[in-house]
Design a protein around this motif. Structure first.
Motif, mmCIF file in Angstrom:
data_model
loop_
_atom_site.group_PDB
_atom_site.id
_atom_site.type_symbol
_atom_site.label_atom_id
_atom_site.label_comp_id
_atom_site.label_asym_id
_atom_site.label_seq_id
_atom_site.Cartn_x
_atom_site.Cartn_y
_atom_site.Cartn_z
ATOM 1 N N HIS A 1 -10.162 -43.961 63.255
ATOM 2 C CA HIS A 1 -11.454 -43.085 64.001
ATOM 3 C C HIS A 1 -11.046 -42.561 65.259
ATOM 4 O O HIS A 1 -10.390 -43.219 66.220
ATOM 5 C CB HIS A 1 -12.517 -44.121 64.280
ATOM 6 N N GLN B 1 -2.682 -52.542 64.860
ATOM 7 C CA GLN B 1 -2.788 -51.514 64.133
ATOM 8 C C GLN B 1 -1.528 -50.652 63.544
ATOM 9 O O GLN B 1 -1.579 -50.342 62.480
ATOM 10 C CB GLN B 1 -3.769 -50.507 64.628
ATOM 11 N N TYR C 1 -12.037 -43.541 69.803
ATOM 12 C CA TYR C 1 -11.419 -44.980 70.201
ATOM 13 C C TYR C 1 -9.984 -44.312 70.993
ATOM 14 O O TYR C 1 -9.181 -44.148 70.123
ATOM 15 C CB TYR C 1 -11.150 -46.090 69.609
ATOM 16 N N GLU D 1 -8.614 -51.079 59.915
ATOM 17 C CA GLU D 1 -9.691 -51.673 60.635
ATOM 18 C C GLU D 1 -9.644 -51.593 62.058
ATOM 19 O O GLU D 1 -9.719 -52.390 62.850
ATOM 20 C CB GLU D 1 -9.998 -53.156 59.850
ATOM 21 N N ASP D 2 -9.426 -50.273 62.478
ATOM 22 C CA ASP D 2 -9.282 -49.809 63.625
ATOM 23 C C ASP D 2 -10.398 -50.093 64.626
ATOM 24 O O ASP D 2 -10.357 -50.240 65.815
ATOM 25 C CB ASP D 2 -8.708 -48.623 64.157
ATOM 26 N N TRP D 3 -11.649 -50.215 64.092
ATOM 27 C CA TRP D 3 -12.772 -50.422 64.703
ATOM 28 C C TRP D 3 -13.218 -51.981 65.219
ATOM 29 O O TRP D 3 -13.886 -52.260 66.115
ATOM 30 C CB TRP D 3 -14.057 -50.099 63.757
ATOM 31 N N SER D 4 -12.217 -52.900 64.412
ATOM 32 C CA SER D 4 -12.442 -54.291 64.811
ATOM 33 C C SER D 4 -11.643 -54.755 65.988
ATOM 34 O O SER D 4 -12.180 -55.887 66.342
ATOM 35 C CB SER D 4 -11.856 -55.062 63.546
ATOM 36 N N ASP D 5 -10.703 -53.996 66.591
ATOM 37 C CA ASP D 5 -10.267 -54.240 67.801
ATOM 38 C C ASP D 5 -9.446 -53.133 68.533
ATOM 39 O O ASP D 5 -9.901 -52.115 68.001
ATOM 40 C CB ASP D 5 -9.060 -55.580 67.580
ATOM 41 N N ARG D 6 -9.127 -53.453 69.532
ATOM 42 C CA ARG D 6 -8.482 -52.285 70.243
ATOM 43 C C ARG D 6 -6.896 -52.331 70.411
ATOM 44 O O ARG D 6 -6.156 -52.113 71.407
ATOM 45 C CB ARG D 6 -9.148 -52.060 71.766
ATOM 46 N N ASP E 1 -6.153 -48.975 55.178
ATOM 47 C CA ASP E 1 -7.152 -49.322 56.545
ATOM 48 C C ASP E 1 -6.852 -50.166 57.436
ATOM 49 O O ASP E 1 -7.107 -51.367 57.104
ATOM 50 C CB ASP E 1 -8.555 -49.497 55.791
ATOM 51 N N TYR F 1 -18.616 -45.791 55.471
ATOM 52 C CA TYR F 1 -18.372 -47.107 54.916
ATOM 53 C C TYR F 1 -18.058 -47.209 53.422
ATOM 54 O O TYR F 1 -17.829 -47.985 53.056
ATOM 55 C CB TYR F 1 -19.966 -48.073 55.072
ATOM 56 N N SER G 1 -7.264 -46.057 69.174
ATOM 57 C CA SER G 1 -6.917 -45.374 67.772
ATOM 58 C C SER G 1 -6.294 -44.221 68.027
ATOM 59 O O SER G 1 -5.350 -43.784 67.170
ATOM 60 C CB SER G 1 -8.437 -45.070 67.082
#
Ligand code: NI
Length: 248
Positions: free
Chosen positions: A196, A179, A199, A169-174, A167, A146, A202
């Motif tokens: 990351h 991205q 996923y 924020e690839d964790w926030s959607d697919r 960033d 983080y 990602s």
């Protein structure tokens, strides 16, 4: 013990090889005047970016990424979690063998500013020892989960601290197309890009970004290589977000 100077000398050798490869693949890259000279080799003028991947490895996604990077001749940096290394040891050795950089992202993805000294050493030193046993060296850069840290984190790090400058924020959607656009529209010389490798979306994003930025003349390097290109010796406990070219 840390010896980044030795690591950078090894990095310079890798860069000389990169320059030879660049001369073969990008015969018109840069002009004579704006090339950096490192040793006997001319380094392409750039721009350069470093792709970094946190939270892995993961058996279902990381090999797909490594395959795609290998096909494109691209090296990246992986800030791994200790508990995810367990069972994926061969993946770590593959990363090392294929010229990627491996870094620390704690053993259990802990917020480093929340840990006392004993907790810090359990999370960071235990992972460092695990990685040393796997790949036979002990100089690993640190990315705090983080990005959370404080002065004690910096004092205890015993490693350069690498954050990021791009960033998506690839964790926030697919949403790979979102991205990719978020990265490609923003990428500048010296950026450190955060993704990351856990996923599938990602992984798709990363490989599409590589294709798009290679087409725009970018070169992909590890974070260590980026330090070497910029002539910066990384310092333990110091925080780095990007490594831009020197101002003219
Ligand atoms: Ni993380």
């Amino acid at each position: 013990m840390s010896n980044w100077k030795t690591r950078l000398e090894a990095g310079a050798l890798a860069l000389a090889m990169l320059a030879l490869a660049a001369a073969a693949y990008w015969p018109q890259a840069g002009s004579g005047a704006d090339r950096q000279v490192l040793g006997a080799a001319k380094i392409p003028a750039g721009p350069y970016v470093a792709l970094t991947f946190d939270d892995g490895p993961k058996a279902s996604t990381t090999p797909v990424l490594l395959d795609g990077l290998a096909q494109r001749g691209v090296r990246a940096t992986f800030f791994v979690i200790g508990e995810n290394v367990e069972g994926n040891e061969l993946l770590l050795q593959r990363m090392e063998g294929e010229g990627h950089q491996i870094g620390l992202h704690t053993y259990h993805h802990k917020m480093l500013d929340q840990l006392n000294a004993a907790g810090f050493y359990a999370e960071v030193d235990q992972l460092r020892a695990t990685l040393t046993a796997l790949v036979g060296r002990e100089d690993f850069m640190l990315r705090p989960p983080y990005g959370m840290m404080n002065a004690a984190t910096q004092a205890r790090a015993a490693a350069p601290i690498v954050l990021w400058s791009v960033d998506p924020e690839d964790w926030s959607d697919r949403n790979t197309s979102r991205q990719v656009a978020a990265i490609v529209d923003k990428a500048q010389d010296g950026d450190i890009i955060l993704l990351h490798d856990i996923y599938p979306s990602s992984v798709d994003t990363a490989l599409q970004v590589v294709d798009a930025l290679l087409a725009r003349g970018f070169h992909f390097v590890t974070v260590e290589q980026l330090f070497a290109i910029r002539g910066v010796t990384p310092e333990n406990g110091k925080v780095y977000r990007r490594l831009p070219p020197p101002r003219p």
